[in-house]
Design a protein around this motif. Structure first.
Motif, short mmCIF file in Angstrom:
data_model
loop_
_atom_site.label_atom_id
_atom_site.label_comp_id
_atom_site.label_asym_id
_atom_site.label_seq_id
_atom_site.Cartn_x
_atom_site.Cartn_y
_atom_site.Cartn_z
N GLU A 46 38.19 37.00 39.14
CA GLU A 46 37.27 38.01 39.00
C GLU A 46 37.55 38.79 39.08
O GLU A 46 38.81 39.26 40.30
N GLY B 71 31.25 40.91 36.93
CA GLY B 71 30.10 40.96 37.03
C GLY B 71 29.24 42.15 37.19
O GLY B 71 29.25 42.78 38.07
N TRP C 158 27.22 39.01 32.84
CA TRP C 158 28.44 37.79 32.95
C TRP C 158 29.26 38.56 31.94
O TRP C 158 29.39 38.70 31.16
#
Length: 184
Positions: A95, A132, A170
Motif C-alpha cells: 500500500e 486508498g 481504492w
C-alpha cells in the motif's frame, strides 16, 4: 539523490526525521479526512512505524526536503510503501501513500516522491501497489492516475471522522509482469 528541483532532495527517511514527520502527519490527523487516524501521535508512538520502513526492501519511506540554507532542510513531504495486509500471501503487494506539507502541495513534490518510490520498488519482488483515497480528494486521484493506477472500487461510508461518514476509493497499479500463473 538530487531531484530535478535544485532545492529539493529525496532520500530514505531516518530517525532524525521522526519529529518533523510526526508533526506533518498530525496535521492530516487533526485537520483532514485524508487519514482515518483520529488522535495525534507523539514521536515515540510513531517510531515503530518509521522503523518498519528500512532503507531497502519493499517497505520504504522516502522523504523530500528543502535543501536551501534558509529552509534548514525542512521536510516537504514523504512517500511510503507499506505491507498491504499482514498475511504471507500478500507479501508481493504494497500500500502506497504520499503526505505533503500543506505549503508544498501543487509544486510537483508528490510526483517527485512517487517517481523515486517506484524506481526503488522496481528491483523488489513487488507485484501490485494499492492506494486508498478518502473522498473527495481530486489531487490524490490525479496523482495516482498519472502513475498508472486504476480505480478498482469504492468502500461506501467505511470511515467516520469529524461526525460524518466518508467513502474510500481504492486504486491499483501493476508493478511487474505476472511471475506466477493465475489459477483459473
Amino acid at each position: 539523490m538530487l531531484s530535478e528541483y535544485a532545492d529539493t532532495q529525496v532520500r530514505a527517511g531516518t530517525e532524525g526525521d521522526l519529529e518533523a514527520l510526526t508533526e506533518l502527519y498530525n496535521h492530516y490527523v487533526r485537520e483532514t479526512t485524508i487519514t482515518f487516524d483520529t488522535e495525534p501521535f507523539t514521536p515515540e508512538r510513531r517510531l515503530p512505524w518509521l522503523r518498519s520502513h528500512p532503507e531497502d526492501g519493499p517497505h520504504r519511506l522516502l522523504v523530500a526536503h528543502d535543501v536551501r540554507k534558509e529552509a534548514k532542510s525542512r521536510i516537504l513531504g514523504y512517500a511510503t510503501s507499506s505491507p498491504f495486509r499482514p498475511k504471507a500471501a500478500y507479501s508481493t503487494s504494497v500500500e502506497v501513500s504520499v503526505y505533503l506539507s500543506p505549503d508544498a502541495a501543487g509544486r510537483g513534490i508528490g510526483t517527485l516522491l512517487y517517481e523515486r518510490l517506484f524506481e526503488a520498488l522496481a528491483g523488489e519482488d513487488v507485484h501490485r501497489a494499492y492506494a486508498g483515497i478518502a473522498l473527495p480528494n481530486e489531487p490524490s486521484i490525479r496523482l495516482h492516475t498519472r502513475f498508472g493506477f486504476r480505480h478498482i472500487g469504492t468502500y461506501g461510508e467505511v470511515g467516520r471522522k469529524f461526525g460524518r461518514y466518508w467513502d474510500v476509493a481504492w486504486y491499483e497499479k501493476a508493478l511487474h509482469e505476472e511471475r506466477v500463473p493465475r489459477q483459473e
